[in-house]
Design an enzyme around this catalytic site. Structure first.
Site, PDB file in Angstrom:
ATOM      1  N   GLY A  38       0.741  -1.232  -0.052  1.00  0.00           N
ATOM      2  CA  GLY A  38       0.017   0.172   0.096  1.00  0.00           C
ATOM      3  C   GLY A  38       0.751   1.169  -0.032  1.00  0.00           C
ATOM      4  N   CYS A 247     -27.719  -9.711 -15.512  1.00  0.00           N
ATOM      5  CA  CYS A 247     -27.172  -9.210 -16.804  1.00  0.00           C
ATOM      6  C   CYS A 247     -28.246  -9.670 -17.890  1.00  0.00           C
ATOM      7  CB  CYS A 247     -25.949  -9.950 -17.106  1.00  0.00           C
ATOM      8  SG  CYS A 247     -25.415  -9.814 -18.796  1.00  0.00           S
ATOM      9  N   CYS A 250     -26.520 -12.705 -20.342  1.00  0.00           N
ATOM     10  CA  CYS A 250     -26.092 -14.049 -19.574  1.00  0.00           C
ATOM     11  C   CYS A 250     -26.902 -14.295 -18.384  1.00  0.00           C
ATOM     12  CB  CYS A 250     -24.507 -14.202 -19.382  1.00  0.00           C
ATOM     13  SG  CYS A 250     -23.860 -13.180 -17.922  1.00  0.00           S
ATOM     14  N   CYS A 272     -23.238  -7.259 -18.496  1.00  0.00           N
ATOM     15  CA  CYS A 272     -22.024  -7.695 -17.615  1.00  0.00           C
ATOM     16  C   CYS A 272     -20.997  -6.568 -18.224  1.00  0.00           C
ATOM     17  CB  CYS A 272     -21.368  -8.763 -17.743  1.00  0.00           C
ATOM     18  SG  CYS A 272     -22.488 -10.311 -17.131  1.00  0.00           S
ATOM     19  N   CYS A 278     -19.037 -12.508 -19.494  1.00  0.00           N
ATOM     20  CA  CYS A 278     -20.261 -12.646 -19.858  1.00  0.00           C
ATOM     21  C   CYS A 278     -20.322 -13.797 -21.259  1.00  0.00           C
ATOM     22  CB  CYS A 278     -20.983 -11.440 -20.580  1.00  0.00           C
ATOM     23  SG  CYS A 278     -22.568 -11.447 -20.897  1.00  0.00           S
TER      24      CYS A 278
END
Lengths: 309, 234, 262
Positions: A38, A247, A250, A272, A278
């Site tokens: 970080g 979605c 899909c 998606c 997808c």
């Protein structure tokens, strides 16, 4: 391997564009970043043959870690075939000649702008993020000397001032992307402008995460299986966006969706954002509520075009 | 009765730097003591240094020479050499001052102004304000004024508010700086009674009182300060 | 109850000197400050009072001398030997600093509530509801209406900004507050209200205060003790009413006689 990718062997470019000394410098920065999860490591960012804002930081990181056997996937807002992804994929095909793919599971290195694939990443994969502004404290504290001290002293009260303002003004934490996190209980970090929907994915992720900011000359990293906590309040805990529909193509639920305008009569669908995910689901026979729609069918066949957020 | 206050060889002069460093002698070799329950009145013409002596005892003026000893609880403190915080602490629980002039504080009501010294000594706010009201009532301050800041009161009303403030708390030593000046007969009588009450509580008092009647009623002893005049001694 | 318990001093200043090159900012200043004591530093512009205040509050390292402070755990620490982390913690918990210009002490682009809540968040408070109700409570104590809690201080008047700055400083219950001309630049009526508020807060919270002012009326109203500075030196000090009613030094006499009598 396409024709242009042969160029590097003709001696016009070094492998993956950057010279070896530069790569070594960047690898050192990456190693330091991994050692201090970080923490923003300064590095001597190079001029790249593309404008700042196109992912010069990510490209330099990718160039520094790429080997000839790697398989590279490029994502721009979840999609493999939007401008940024296509250009950068072409760049590495040309300068490194490595294999490229759309498939998340096939890639060993994934460079991304604004999304993390829906499919869980593995230990043998590395994900490289393109970062515009690496300093999460920047909008609250303009002085670099001061933000560095704040990081050094873990003086992070200001981050919560921002979240407080969000709740005071909007009734909830309205920050939806570049949502600040605390890495390994120590450094507060900007996870790049990914939607906060993806924040849970970077917590305890199996893959190594590398973040590169070219203009700001910073590299930072999260090693595999590192604790990454999204900042929040006890009474306003961190929450990801929820979509009330699956979605359209899909039928996937609990994935990040893009809104797609189908026509100029108000027709729209949600699909998606991760186009590879997808497609794979549809290939497996999953069908969404709009999969049969002719407009959607035509659209689905030509790949989900990402729309402006 | 025990001695509460003792001035020993006290001297004071002012150096006026803005007037070419002129030194104005005020008093010299001031020596007297005050017992508990006794009221000593300083006599002498104006300019003789009565007020300066009072202010030195309160720590408001510096004491150039000598000692001003007060009994505070178990200890004897020399005000002439005490640290500021010691003087402030004595003002809170040992020495009270009733002056002619009220330094008004914006936005604080009369009853709160009066109650403040008592509350500072640890009395509850409720009890303090109760006692403040009864004193204001005894001194004939109209009830409608009690909750108003005294800044806009008449001179007499302000003076009576300040007298109430001076008398409300218990101080073993109380300094009275012309408390009855310009009061009417009825209010003068109230002040005399307040002083009598303090005496029965063993309070040692030093006062400046020009009012002959009042002086005769409350003074146990009169000390003529002209005897301490710096010029006279020189 | 005694406002001046005979405890140990909170702040001990030993021979603090600050040079700016060859010029003296302040020279050889020593004093002790006890809990609950309000010390006014008075003098004209350039007398060194602000330099001294900045040295005391660790904003400007002195050229020579030492400043010791009694931490909450009772230990006496040399302020210039604290680590940066300790110094910052001190400044945002146990200390306050009220600037003459409120914009210097506030975050002008975040709401009043966040301005007050910042110190709480900095010391780890993570409950939004608690932070907000504490902020609301403090706004009330400095007489700012609750419905202004989400407004930026940019929309506040000078007096309100100053009151907000005070709330922001006092929310962590500091023991020592530095003030630099807190009433400077305000209208007289606004000043009076602010002074009254400060006087009450200081007494209620038992604060120790070092206040820099050129206004002797402010010093008289707020302070117990006064230090008169001139050309970087403390020329006279003592009980506030004693110094103002019986000034000894020529310069102090000049200062006192320069007050306009209304």
């Amino acid at each position: 391997m396409n024709d242009t990718a042969q160029i590097f062997e003709q001696g016009e470019y070094n492998f993956a564009y950057l010279d070896e000394q530069t790569k070594r410098m960047i690898r050192r920065a990456i190693l330091k970043g991994i050692a201090i999860p970080g923490y923003q490591v300064p590095f001597a960012s190079r001029e790249m043959p593309m404008p700042y804002g196109w992912g010069t930081g990510g490209v330099q990181v990718t160039a520094a870690i790429l080997g000839k056997d790697d398989c590279l996937k490029m994502i721009d807002q979840g999609s493999d075939d939007t401008t940024n992804a296509v250009s950068l994929r072409g760049f590495f095909e040309k300068t490194a000649g490595v294999r490229t793919t759309y498939e998340t599971s096939e890639a060993s290195v994934i460079q991304t702008r604004h999304r993390i694939p829906e499919k869980a990443l593995r230990e043998d994969q590395i994900i490289v993020f393109q970062v515009p502004i690496p300093e999460p404290l920047r909008f609250l504290e303009p002085r670099e000397t001061e933000t560095r001290k704040m990081h050094a002293l873990e003086d992070y009260g200001l981050m919560h001032v921002k979240l407080y303002e969000d709740i005071a003004k909007n009734g909830h934490i309205a920050t939806t992307y570049a949502y600040p996190v605390k890495v390994n209980d120590r450094y507060v970090m900007d996870p790049s402008p990914t939607p906060k929907f993806d924040n849970p994915k970077i917590d305890q992720m199996a893959a190594l995460q590398l973040y590169g900011a070219g203009r700001e000359k910073r590299i930072y990293a999260i090693p595999p299986y590192t604790k990454v906590k999204s900042l929040d309040f006890e009474d306003y805990p961190f929450e990801v966006q929820k979509f009330d529909k699956p979605c359209g193509l899909c039928g996937a639920e609990n994935v990040y969706l893009d809104e797609v305008i189908l026509d100029d009569k108000g027709g729209r669908m949600f699909v998606c954002s991760d186009s590879d995910y997808c497609e794979e689901r549809r290939a497996d026979g999953h069908l969404g509520p709009m999969a049969a729609d002719p407009a959607a069918h035509q659209f689905g066949a030509t790949q989900a075009e990402e729309t402006a957020r | 009765m025990p001695v509460r206050l003792y001035l020993n060889n006290v001297g004071k002069s002012f150096t006026m730097h803005l007037q070419g460093g002129t030194v104005i002698p005020v008093v010299e070799k001031v020596e007297f003591s005050v017992n508990a329950g006794e009221c000593v009145v300083l006599g002498g013409p104006s300019g003789a240094g009565k007020s300066s002596i009072l202010k030195m005892i309160y720590g408001n003026y510096r004491c150039d020479e000598g000692q001003i000893l007060v009994t505070a609880g178990d200890e004897i403190v020399n005000i002439a050499g005490a640290e500021p915080r010691k003087v402030l602490s004595l003002r809170e629980d040992t020495i009270g001052y009733v002056s002619q002039f009220l330094r008004t504080i914006p936005r604080v009501s009369a009853e709160d102004v009066v109650a403040e010294p008592l509350i500072a000594q640890g009395t509850s706010e409720e009890e303090g304000v109760d006692k403040a009201r009864s004193l204001l009532s005894r001194l004939n301050v109209p009830e409608r004024l009690w909750t108003l800041p005294p800044a806009t009161f008449s001179g007499g009303e302000q003076q009576r508010v300040n007298i109430a403030r001076g008398f409300i708390a218990h101080y073993p030593i109380l300094l009275l700086d012309e408390p009855t000046a310009s009061l009417d007969a009825a209010n003068r009588a109230v002040v005399v009674r307040l002083v009598e009450e303090k005496k029965t509580h063993g309070v040692a008092m030093v006062g400046i009182l020009h009012d002959q009647d009042v002086r005769e009623q409350i003074a146990d002893r009169i000390i003529d300060v002209t005897g301490f005049s710096a010029e006279a001694a020189a | 109850m005694n406002a001046f318990p005979s405890t140990d001093p909170l702040l001990q200043v030993h021979n603090v000197t600050r040079y700016y090159g060859d010029r003296i900012g302040c020279a050889d200043v020593s004093f002790d400050l006890w809990p609950g004591e309000v010390l006014a530093i008075v003098g004209e512009s350039g007398s060194g009072k602000t330099t001294l205040l900045n040295c005391l509050s660790t904003r400007l390292a002195p050229t020579a001398g030492a400043i010791e402070y009694r931490m909450r755990d009772g230990t006496m620490r040399n302020l210039y030997q604290l680590t940066e982390a300790e110094r910052r913690l001190l400044m945002r918990t146990d200390w306050g600093f009220v600037h003459q210009n409120a914009a210097e002490g506030l975050r002008m682009n975040v709401s009043a509530g966040a301005n007050v809540g910042e110190r709480l968040m900095a010391v780890g408070e993570r409950h939004y509801g608690n932070i907000r109700s504490t902020a609301d409570d403090w706004l009330g104590r400095v007489e700012i209406e609750s419905d202004r809690i989400d407004d930026d201080p940019r929309s506040f008047s000078g007096g309100m900004r100053q009151r907000l700055q005070i709330a922001r400083n006092l929310v962590t219950r500091p023991r020592l507050v530095f003030m630099d001309e807190p009433t400077g630049g305000l209208d007289v009526s606004v000043q009076a209200r602010l002074l009254d508020l400060l006087r009450r807060l200081v007494a209620d919270l038992g604060l120790s205060v070092v206040i820099v002012t050129h206004d002797l009326a402010v010093a008289r109203l707020l302070s117990h003790r006064i230090m008169v500075m001139r050309h970087g030196n403390v020329i006279e000090s003592g009980l506030t009413d004693q110094v103002l009613d019986d000034p000894r030094e020529p310069y102090t006499q000049l200062l006192v006689s320069s007050i306009l009598q209304v």
